[in-house]
Design a protein around this motif. Structure first.
Motif, short mmCIF file in Angstrom:
data_model
loop_
_atom_site.label_atom_id
_atom_site.label_comp_id
_atom_site.label_asym_id
_atom_site.label_seq_id
_atom_site.Cartn_x
_atom_site.Cartn_y
_atom_site.Cartn_z
N PHE A 52 -9.52 6.07 -43.31
CA PHE A 52 -10.35 5.82 -44.49
C PHE A 52 -11.17 7.04 -44.86
O PHE A 52 -11.22 7.45 -46.02
CB PHE A 52 -11.26 4.62 -44.26
CG PHE A 52 -12.24 4.41 -45.37
CD1 PHE A 52 -11.81 3.97 -46.61
CD2 PHE A 52 -13.58 4.67 -45.20
CE1 PHE A 52 -12.70 3.78 -47.65
CE2 PHE A 52 -14.48 4.50 -46.23
CZ PHE A 52 -14.04 4.05 -47.46
N ILE A 53 -11.80 7.64 -43.88
CA ILE A 53 -12.61 8.84 -44.14
C ILE A 53 -11.73 9.97 -44.66
O ILE A 53 -12.09 10.66 -45.62
CB ILE A 53 -13.38 9.25 -42.87
CG1 ILE A 53 -14.43 8.19 -42.53
CG2 ILE A 53 -14.03 10.62 -43.04
CD1 ILE A 53 -15.07 8.35 -41.18
N ALA A 54 -10.56 10.15 -44.06
CA ALA A 54 -9.65 11.20 -44.52
C ALA A 54 -9.15 10.92 -45.93
O ALA A 54 -8.97 11.84 -46.73
CB ALA A 54 -8.48 11.33 -43.56
N SER A 55 -8.93 9.63 -46.27
CA SER A 55 -8.42 9.29 -47.60
C SER A 55 -9.44 9.56 -48.70
O SER A 55 -9.06 9.69 -49.87
CB SER A 55 -7.98 7.83 -47.65
OG SER A 55 -9.09 6.97 -47.62
N ILE A 56 -10.70 9.65 -48.34
CA ILE A 56 -11.73 9.99 -49.34
C ILE A 56 -11.56 11.43 -49.81
O ILE A 56 -11.72 11.72 -50.99
CB ILE A 56 -13.14 9.77 -48.76
CG1 ILE A 56 -13.37 8.29 -48.49
CG2 ILE A 56 -14.20 10.32 -49.70
CD1 ILE A 56 -14.66 8.00 -47.74
N PHE A 57 -11.17 12.31 -48.90
CA PHE A 57 -11.08 13.73 -49.22
C PHE A 57 -9.66 14.21 -49.51
O PHE A 57 -9.48 15.25 -50.13
CB PHE A 57 -11.66 14.55 -48.06
CG PHE A 57 -13.09 14.19 -47.76
CD1 PHE A 57 -14.11 14.56 -48.63
CD2 PHE A 57 -13.42 13.47 -46.62
CE1 PHE A 57 -15.42 14.22 -48.37
CE2 PHE A 57 -14.74 13.13 -46.35
CZ PHE A 57 -15.74 13.51 -47.23
N MET A 58 -8.64 13.48 -49.04
CA MET A 58 -7.25 13.89 -49.23
C MET A 58 -6.45 12.77 -49.89
O MET A 58 -6.52 11.62 -49.43
CB MET A 58 -6.61 14.25 -47.89
CG MET A 58 -7.25 15.44 -47.21
SD MET A 58 -6.49 15.83 -45.64
CE MET A 58 -7.33 14.69 -44.56
N THR A 59 -5.73 13.08 -50.94
CA THR A 59 -5.00 12.05 -51.67
C THR A 59 -3.71 11.62 -50.98
O THR A 59 -3.16 10.58 -51.32
CB THR A 59 -4.66 12.53 -53.09
OG1 THR A 59 -3.86 13.72 -52.99
CG2 THR A 59 -5.92 12.82 -53.89
N ASP A 60 -3.21 12.39 -50.03
CA ASP A 60 -1.95 12.03 -49.38
C ASP A 60 -2.14 11.23 -48.09
O ASP A 60 -1.20 10.98 -47.36
CB ASP A 60 -1.12 13.28 -49.10
CG ASP A 60 -1.83 14.28 -48.21
OD1 ASP A 60 -3.07 14.25 -48.17
OD2 ASP A 60 -1.15 15.07 -47.54
N VAL A 61 -3.36 10.79 -47.80
CA VAL A 61 -3.65 9.98 -46.61
C VAL A 61 -3.98 8.56 -47.06
O VAL A 61 -4.74 8.36 -48.00
CB VAL A 61 -4.85 10.57 -45.82
CG1 VAL A 61 -5.21 9.67 -44.65
CG2 VAL A 61 -4.52 11.96 -45.34
N ALA A 62 -3.37 7.57 -46.38
CA ALA A 62 -3.63 6.17 -46.70
C ALA A 62 -3.93 5.40 -45.41
O ALA A 62 -3.48 5.78 -44.33
CB ALA A 62 -2.42 5.56 -47.39
N MET A 63 -4.69 4.33 -45.52
CA MET A 63 -5.03 3.52 -44.35
C MET A 63 -3.87 2.62 -43.94
O MET A 63 -3.71 2.31 -42.77
CB MET A 63 -6.22 2.62 -44.66
CG MET A 63 -7.54 3.31 -44.68
SD MET A 63 -8.88 2.19 -45.04
CE MET A 63 -8.73 0.93 -43.83
N TYR A 64 -3.09 2.17 -44.89
CA TYR A 64 -2.08 1.14 -44.68
C TYR A 64 -0.73 1.69 -45.12
O TYR A 64 -0.62 2.25 -46.21
CB TYR A 64 -2.48 -0.07 -45.52
CG TYR A 64 -1.63 -1.28 -45.36
CD1 TYR A 64 -1.86 -2.18 -44.33
CD2 TYR A 64 -0.59 -1.56 -46.23
CE1 TYR A 64 -1.10 -3.31 -44.19
CE2 TYR A 64 0.18 -2.69 -46.10
CZ TYR A 64 -0.08 -3.56 -45.07
OH TYR A 64 0.69 -4.69 -44.93
N SER A 65 0.29 1.54 -44.31
CA SER A 65 1.61 2.06 -44.65
C SER A 65 2.35 1.10 -45.58
O SER A 65 2.48 -0.09 -45.29
CB SER A 65 2.43 2.26 -43.38
OG SER A 65 3.74 2.65 -43.71
N VAL A 66 2.83 1.63 -46.67
CA VAL A 66 3.62 0.83 -47.61
C VAL A 66 5.00 0.56 -47.02
O VAL A 66 5.59 -0.49 -47.22
CB VAL A 66 3.74 1.56 -48.96
CG1 VAL A 66 4.64 0.81 -49.91
CG2 VAL A 66 2.37 1.76 -49.57
#
Length: 95
Positions: A52-66
């Motif tokens: 979650f913290i990484a997804s705030i700063f990087m658009t290619d990181v997600a918490m949940y895998s599609v």
């Protein structure tokens, strides 16, 4: 109409309005040949706060895998997050 019923109907109406505005993102291009399963869900649940913290700063990181296999991945994700945050036992009071 009593006050409880009015507030419940208002909340349901707001939920309907806000969910009808949601954009559907096609996931076909994200889904690969080998989807994540139960163990992948546990791992992603354990690292969810960091993701979650990484997804705030990087658009290619997600918490949940599609790219997952459905129920087993979801179960693993919930269990992994529960393990990390102590599960429901932390909320109980000892006598």
């Amino acid at each position: 109409m009593n006050r409880y019923l009015k507030s419940t109907l208002l909340v349901l109406l707001l939920l309907l309005v806000f969910t009808s505005c949601a954009e559907r993102v096609p996931i076909e291009e994200c889904v690969g040949e080998d989807p994540y399963g139960f163990l992948g869900g546990i791992w992603h649940g354990l690292i969810a706060p960091f993701s979650f913290i990484a997804s705030i700063f990087m658009t290619d990181v997600a918490m949940y895998s599609v790219n997952n296999n459905g129920f087993l991945y979801d179960l693993g994700f919930v269990l992994g997050a529960g393990i990390l945050f102590g599960g429901g036992g932390k909320a109980s009071s000892s006598r």
